[in-house]
Design an enzyme around this catalytic site. Structure first.
Site, mmCIF file in Angstrom:
data_model
loop_
_atom_site.group_PDB
_atom_site.id
_atom_site.type_symbol
_atom_site.label_atom_id
_atom_site.label_comp_id
_atom_site.label_asym_id
_atom_site.label_seq_id
_atom_site.Cartn_x
_atom_site.Cartn_y
_atom_site.Cartn_z
ATOM 1 N N ASP A 16 -2.321 -7.217 -23.329
ATOM 2 C CA ASP A 16 -1.923 -7.116 -21.933
ATOM 3 C C ASP A 16 -1.398 -8.435 -21.384
ATOM 4 O O ASP A 16 -0.328 -8.490 -20.773
ATOM 5 C CB ASP A 16 -3.099 -6.630 -21.070
ATOM 6 C CG ASP A 16 -3.426 -5.166 -21.324
ATOM 7 O OD1 ASP A 16 -2.771 -4.546 -22.181
ATOM 8 O OD2 ASP A 16 -4.343 -4.645 -20.667
ATOM 9 N N ARG A 96 -15.528 -14.872 -12.086
ATOM 10 C CA ARG A 96 -14.191 -14.905 -11.482
ATOM 11 C C ARG A 96 -13.950 -16.122 -10.587
ATOM 12 O O ARG A 96 -12.852 -16.694 -10.626
ATOM 13 C CB ARG A 96 -13.919 -13.614 -10.712
ATOM 14 C CG ARG A 96 -13.876 -12.332 -11.560
ATOM 15 C CD ARG A 96 -13.513 -12.561 -12.976
ATOM 16 N NE ARG A 96 -13.285 -11.342 -13.740
ATOM 17 C CZ ARG A 96 -13.289 -11.306 -15.061
ATOM 18 N NH1 ARG A 96 -13.541 -12.415 -15.748
ATOM 19 N NH2 ARG A 96 -13.045 -10.187 -15.707
ATOM 20 N N ASP A 125 -11.733 -6.948 -9.775
ATOM 21 C CA ASP A 125 -11.349 -8.294 -10.201
ATOM 22 C C ASP A 125 -10.115 -8.823 -9.479
ATOM 23 O O ASP A 125 -10.010 -10.020 -9.215
ATOM 24 C CB ASP A 125 -11.127 -8.331 -11.715
ATOM 25 C CG ASP A 125 -12.435 -8.474 -12.473
ATOM 26 O OD1 ASP A 125 -13.443 -8.841 -11.847
ATOM 27 O OD2 ASP A 125 -12.443 -8.223 -13.689
ATOM 28 N N SER A 179 -12.946 -0.498 -22.430
ATOM 29 C CA SER A 179 -12.533 -1.857 -22.105
ATOM 30 C C SER A 179 -13.759 -2.764 -22.065
ATOM 31 O O SER A 179 -14.819 -2.357 -21.599
ATOM 32 C CB SER A 179 -11.831 -1.865 -20.746
ATOM 33 O OG SER A 179 -11.535 -3.170 -20.335
#
Length: 407
Positions: A16, A96, A125, A179
């Site tokens: 990705d 994050r 996210d 994922s």
């Protein structure tokens, strides 16, 4: 908004972000700087460098942030005993703000006017990254490809990669079963094979923990040492923050500790199912609560528990750099000044229990709680204490009788 000239991309080297890199070059026409963070995900990161070089990237940052991650993000959160919706230890959420911080630092260092992430438009996210970016640089441009492009299927991504000569691993050509996001605090698995919340997650989803039923039949005992609310040692051996969490992960994983199947409420409004493994964090949370039991005053402890859900929600929603989180942190850190001592824990087949606590600043008085005769507590005092606390209840009942209430 004017077109960006130079962008710092949060880059993993996977399919990705490799496609995003090329898309930024081709569609946006900007120079790309890649940033790959080592947060303890357990993956070899040098391939990311080679892939970035193959796509013509001149400035490549691969930073080991494990110590900073645990010291400045995980530990402050653990001082708060932060748990989202009663169960989730916020492993993805807390990573994050550090990634955002480092991206902005690099942008300033290399003269970039934009940053880019690979989060989708459905998840939390994107919010966490971008709230971090804007809090640290209100003028930064943000590029979120998944909200812009039309590469909305695995087939289109593969076709784009093939068209532009992007290397595709064999196991990436088919649809991935789920994922995964990982760092030193946890692993998170979601999507696809895990989307039906009524179907038990297959055992192969779990990567850091043995099944509790397969864990050793003999319990493991450990002692965790604390100073001012932070864990500093295991069994008397002083360890750095990252080394300590790594060791707790090993101990917890071997004993089947830290698995969670959670249907949570995302910030963006939908419910999602996540399979989490937080072996070391689960032990650390229990240990921290154990040392607080013996060192924190009742009022402070109860106030902390009232503040904790708000603190956890702020972290979950991406407001790490908000003034309200910092205000709560200041109050929490004040409470930790004498949270020092040791906690003994029993690890056994998926469970972790506090079995001993000791502190030079203990508030526990055996003289006061003993069932034997003592010279420090007059039990007759309890009568007046109870009557004072019962006064409003007695007055309420007397009023109700006058009003004809018989309940």
């Amino acid at each position: 908004m004017s077109s960006p000239k130079k962008v710092v991309l949060a880059y993993s080297g996977g399919l990705d972000t490799s496609i995003i890199l090329k898309w930024l070059q081709e569609e946006k026409g900007c120079e790309v700087v890649t940033f790959t963070a080592d947060l303890g995900q357990g993956e070899e990161l040098e391939p990311a460098r080679r892939k970035a070089e193959a796509q013509g990237v001149k400035e490549i940052f691969i930073d080991d942030l494990r110590e900073e991650f645990v010291r400045d993000f995980v530990f402050p959160m653990m001082r708060a005993n932060a748990v989202y919706e009663g169960l989730y230890l916020l492993g993805t959420s807390i990573a994050r703000p550090l990634i955002s911080k480092r991206q902005i630092e690099i942008a300033h260092q290399v003269g970039a006017d934009a940053v880019c992430h690979g989060a989708t438009g459905k998840g939390n996210d994107q919010v966490r990254f971008e709230l971090g970016y804007y809090a640290l640089d209100p003028d930064i441009k943000v590029i979120a490809p998944w909200r812009e492009w039309d590469l909305n299927s695995r087939t289109k991504l593969i076709e784009y990669a093939e068209k532009h000569g992007i290397e595709i691993a064999k196991d990436k050509r088919g649809e991935a079963p789920f994922s995964v996001d990982a760092n030193l605090l946890h692993t998170s698995s979601e999507g696809k094979a895990l989307e039906d919340p009524n179907e038990e997650a297959p055992d192969f989803v779990y990567q850091r923990t043995v099944a509790p039923e397969d864990a050793p039949d003999k319990p493991t005992y450990i002692t965790v040492g604390f100073e001012r609310g932070d864990a500093v040692s295991i069994d008397g051996e002083e360890l750095s923050p990252a080394a300590l969490l790594t060791k707790l992960n090993e101990l917890g994983g071997a004993n089947g500790i830290g698995r969670l199947d959670l249907l949570e409420n995302r910030f963006v409004g939908m419910k999602s199912r996540g399979i989490y493994e937080t072996p070391g964090g689960t032990i650390l949370l229990m240990a921290h609560r154990g040392i607080e039991q013996i060192t924190l005053d009742k009022g402070a402890a109860h106030l902390k528990d009232e503040l904790m859900p708000k603190y956890a929600e702020l972290v979950y929603n991406g407001y790490w750099y908000s003034p309200e989180r910092e205000m709560l942190q200041a109050a929490i850190d004040k409470s930790q000044e004498l949270v020092t001592g040791t906690v003994r824990l029993k690890l056994y087949k998926g469970s972790v229990d506090v079995v001993g606590r000791d502190s030079p600043y203990s508030l526990y008085s055996q003289e006061h709680v003993t069932f034997e005769e003592d010279d420090v507590y007059d039990q007759a005092d309890a009568g007046g204490f109870i009557k004072i606390n019962a006064l409003r209840l007695r007055l309420l009942k007397a009023r109700d009788r006058k009003a004809g209430k018989n309940g």
